[in-house]
Design a protein around this motif. Structure first.
Motif, PDB file in Angstrom:
ATOM      1  N   UNK A 178      -3.736  -9.784   2.674  1.00  0.00           N
ATOM      2  CA  UNK A 178      -3.133  -9.813   1.481  1.00  0.00           C
ATOM      3  C   UNK A 178      -2.560 -11.175   1.173  1.00  0.00           C
ATOM      4  N   UNK A 179      -2.702 -11.659   0.137  1.00  0.00           N
ATOM      5  CA  UNK A 179      -2.000 -12.839  -0.208  1.00  0.00           C
ATOM      6  C   UNK A 179      -0.650 -12.641  -0.701  1.00  0.00           C
ATOM      7  N   UNK A 180      -0.181 -11.728  -1.195  1.00  0.00           N
ATOM      8  CA  UNK A 180       1.051 -11.619  -1.481  1.00  0.00           C
ATOM      9  C   UNK A 180       1.589  -9.823  -1.460  1.00  0.00           C
ATOM     10  N   UNK A 181       2.555  -9.609  -0.496  1.00  0.00           N
ATOM     11  CA  UNK A 181       2.714  -8.254  -0.146  1.00  0.00           C
ATOM     12  C   UNK A 181       3.696  -7.674  -1.233  1.00  0.00           C
ATOM     13  N   UNK A 182       4.374  -8.696  -1.953  1.00  0.00           N
ATOM     14  CA  UNK A 182       5.409  -8.180  -2.739  1.00  0.00           C
ATOM     15  C   UNK A 182       5.014  -7.189  -3.909  1.00  0.00           C
ATOM     16  N   UNK A 183       3.865  -7.359  -4.262  1.00  0.00           N
ATOM     17  CA  UNK A 183       3.271  -6.231  -5.367  1.00  0.00           C
ATOM     18  C   UNK A 183       3.356  -5.087  -4.979  1.00  0.00           C
ATOM     19  N   UNK A 184       3.071  -4.638  -3.322  1.00  0.00           N
ATOM     20  CA  UNK A 184       2.952  -3.476  -2.687  1.00  0.00           C
ATOM     21  C   UNK A 184       4.526  -2.940  -2.526  1.00  0.00           C
ATOM     22  N   UNK A 185       5.532  -3.714  -2.343  1.00  0.00           N
ATOM     23  CA  UNK A 185       6.835  -3.570  -2.234  1.00  0.00           C
ATOM     24  C   UNK A 185       7.472  -2.981  -3.619  1.00  0.00           C
ATOM     25  N   UNK A 186       6.764  -3.449  -4.599  1.00  0.00           N
ATOM     26  CA  UNK A 186       7.556  -3.110  -5.890  1.00  0.00           C
ATOM     27  C   UNK A 186       7.120  -1.887  -6.245  1.00  0.00           C
ATOM     28  N   UNK A 187       6.404  -1.169  -5.746  1.00  0.00           N
ATOM     29  CA  UNK A 187       5.825   0.139  -6.139  1.00  0.00           C
ATOM     30  C   UNK A 187       6.858   1.500  -5.983  1.00  0.00           C
ATOM     31  N   UNK A 188       6.544   2.527  -6.417  1.00  0.00           N
ATOM     32  CA  UNK A 188       7.466   3.536  -6.134  1.00  0.00           C
ATOM     33  C   UNK A 188       7.253   3.714  -4.727  1.00  0.00           C
ATOM     34  N   UNK A 189       8.510   4.484  -4.269  1.00  0.00           N
ATOM     35  CA  UNK A 189       8.620   4.694  -2.799  1.00  0.00           C
ATOM     36  C   UNK A 189       7.843   5.652  -2.119  1.00  0.00           C
ATOM     37  N   UNK A 195       4.661   5.576  -2.788  1.00  0.00           N
ATOM     38  CA  UNK A 195       3.033   4.908  -2.820  1.00  0.00           C
ATOM     39  C   UNK A 195       3.608   4.122  -1.571  1.00  0.00           C
ATOM     40  N   UNK A 196       4.436   3.448  -1.644  1.00  0.00           N
ATOM     41  CA  UNK A 196       5.003   2.326  -0.479  1.00  0.00           C
ATOM     42  C   UNK A 196       4.862   2.885   0.784  1.00  0.00           C
ATOM     43  N   UNK A 197       5.590   4.036   0.752  1.00  0.00           N
ATOM     44  CA  UNK A 197       5.579   4.862   2.198  1.00  0.00           C
ATOM     45  C   UNK A 197       4.132   4.978   2.604  1.00  0.00           C
ATOM     46  N   UNK A 198       3.299   5.314   1.780  1.00  0.00           N
ATOM     47  CA  UNK A 198       2.014   5.854   2.182  1.00  0.00           C
ATOM     48  C   UNK A 198       1.193   4.686   2.519  1.00  0.00           C
ATOM     49  N   UNK A 199       1.281   3.618   1.790  1.00  0.00           N
ATOM     50  CA  UNK A 199       0.455   2.379   2.323  1.00  0.00           C
ATOM     51  C   UNK A 199       1.188   2.090   3.710  1.00  0.00           C
ATOM     52  N   UNK A 200       2.391   2.038   4.049  1.00  0.00           N
ATOM     53  CA  UNK A 200       2.887   1.614   5.384  1.00  0.00           C
ATOM     54  C   UNK A 200       2.478   2.462   6.644  1.00  0.00           C
ATOM     55  N   UNK A 201       2.446   3.843   6.077  1.00  0.00           N
ATOM     56  CA  UNK A 201       1.499   4.579   6.888  1.00  0.00           C
ATOM     57  C   UNK A 201       0.305   4.329   7.246  1.00  0.00           C
TER      58      UNK A 201
END
Length: 398
Positions: free
Chosen positions: A10-21, A23-29
């Protein structure tokens, strides 16, 4: 799954960090499950899919904002290892100006060179295997692994009061030991060594400190074995006093620091402040870290002096050397262009050990006679250390 046996980049995780909580929690899981070689997903139509024995890793780039977001989910299990680039902003600015308008060509060249480099390292690993790590290094690094397992533990604070309301159980250092230990071995393989040496250990130490939250590491560096009041620690860490107090209380809770209340301070102390110092375990770990980083710096300095004296220029380990010359060109005027070939790595240097001389000594460490006086500090080849220590010529710098 398509990811099995591959690396998800993933070249830049910032786009994922900027998502709703949520969605972000599901991706980290999903990241956590993926690193555990198992993932299960349920879909809205009632269908669930699960995959076992997934051997994959995730490589991503991000700003240090990841520290804040990752801390929210780390209580569910630490999985990631961070490496912070060491950059020179002025040099980066100059390079950016020189490379303006060349980005497309640069990306193509970097991709080509990177793929060949990876292929070369895989071939080297298949032919020679990974370098070994001595029991002494494993034992020493084990102290640092235990230290990191505590130092990167996230403590939850009550949103309204700011008080600590949960102290999670620190992770076992097994995952840290496996990952960092393997990275040190790969680092040694890159430089053509058969065994992990001091420079590889220093690289491992760097990774360990890269995984401690920035502010917490600055405060740990400001603490010593002696009592210091919060105002002085704040000054040394170059941080606001309020922030320092917040993190000091966390370090005390993690048993990485000890606290002396101002009412319990000795008469010679300023009783307007609470006092703090490193715990014994933290002090031991930081001392090992400081020693290893100092040894690496001394080794590099000594090697630089040797190379300067002998007018030797080390080759760039990331340059691709062609296996054959092109037809019609001689070795004197041929240009090295990106082509399939082998990695031109520096010739492995002997393992050096930093020692202090206990008596005058004349030797040919650099290939030339050199005179050392009592109390001189220098780096000498590892094979000479044991003999000279027995004879009382030197002592190893701890």
């Amino acid at each position: 799954p398509l990811l099995n046996g591959r690396i998800l980049t993933i070249k830049d995780l910032t786009s994922i960090l900027a998502r709703k909580e949520d969605v972000r929690a599901a991706i980290f899981a999903d990241f956590r499950e993926l690193t555990d070689e198992y993932i299960r997903k349920e879909f809205g139509n009632g269908i669930a899919k699960e995959y076992h024995d997934i051997h994959s890793s995730i490589l991503f780039a991000s700003t240090n904002a990841i520290e804040r977001y990752y801390s929210m989910y780390s209580n569910l299990g630490q999985r990631m290892i961070f490496i912070r680039p060491r950059n020179d902003p002025k040099e980066a600015r100059k390079r950016a100006a020189e490379n303006r308008g060349k980005q497309k060509e640069m990306r193509a060249e970097l991709r080509e060179v990177t793929m060949r480099f990876i292929a070369s390292m895989i071939q080297a690993k298949d032919e020679r295997g990974l370098p070994i790590t001595s029991e002494e290094v494993q034992e020493e690094m084990g102290i640092l692994y235990d230290f990191l397992a505590l130092a990167r533990t996230t403590i939850h604070h009550d949103f309204k009061t700011g008080e600590m309301d949960e102290l999670p159980e620190p992770e076992f250092p097994t995952r840290i030991a496996n990952t960092v230990g393997r990275l040190m071995e790969v680092h040694a393989l890159f430089y053509g060594r058969d065994e992990v040496n001091a420079e590889d250990v220093a690289f491992g130490c760097r990774i360990l400190t890269d995984n401690i939250p920035t502010t917490r590491w600055r405060i740990l560096n400001a603490l010593t074995k002696d009592w210091q009041h919060t105002s002085k620690i704040s000054l040394l860490a170059d941080l606001p006093t309020r922030s320092v107090k917040y993190h000091l209380d966390e370090l005390v809770a993690l048993k990485l620091a000890e606290k002396l209340l101002k009412d319990e301070a000795e008469d010679s102390m300023d009783r307007r402040f609470d006092y703090f110092k490193l715990s014994d375990s933290a002090s031991e770990a930081i001392e090992i870290y400081d020693t290893r980083i100092r040894i690496k710096g001394t080794i590099e300095e000594e090697q630089s002096k040797i190379l300067d004296k002998q007018n030797i220029l080390l080759s760039n380990p990331c340059v691709i050397s062609p296996l054959v010359e092109r037809e019609g060109e001689t070795s004197e005027n041929s240009r090295e262009e990106p082509t399939l070939g082998k990695i031109d790595r520096p010739t492995p240097s002997p393992t050096l050990v930093v020692v202090r001389f206990l008596q005058d000594k004349e030797t040919d460490i650099d290939g030339k006679p050199r005179k050392f006086s009592k109390e001189d500090v220098a780096s000498i080849p590892e094979e000479r250390v044991e003999e000279w220590v027995k004879r009382g010529v030197v002592e190893v710098v701890q």
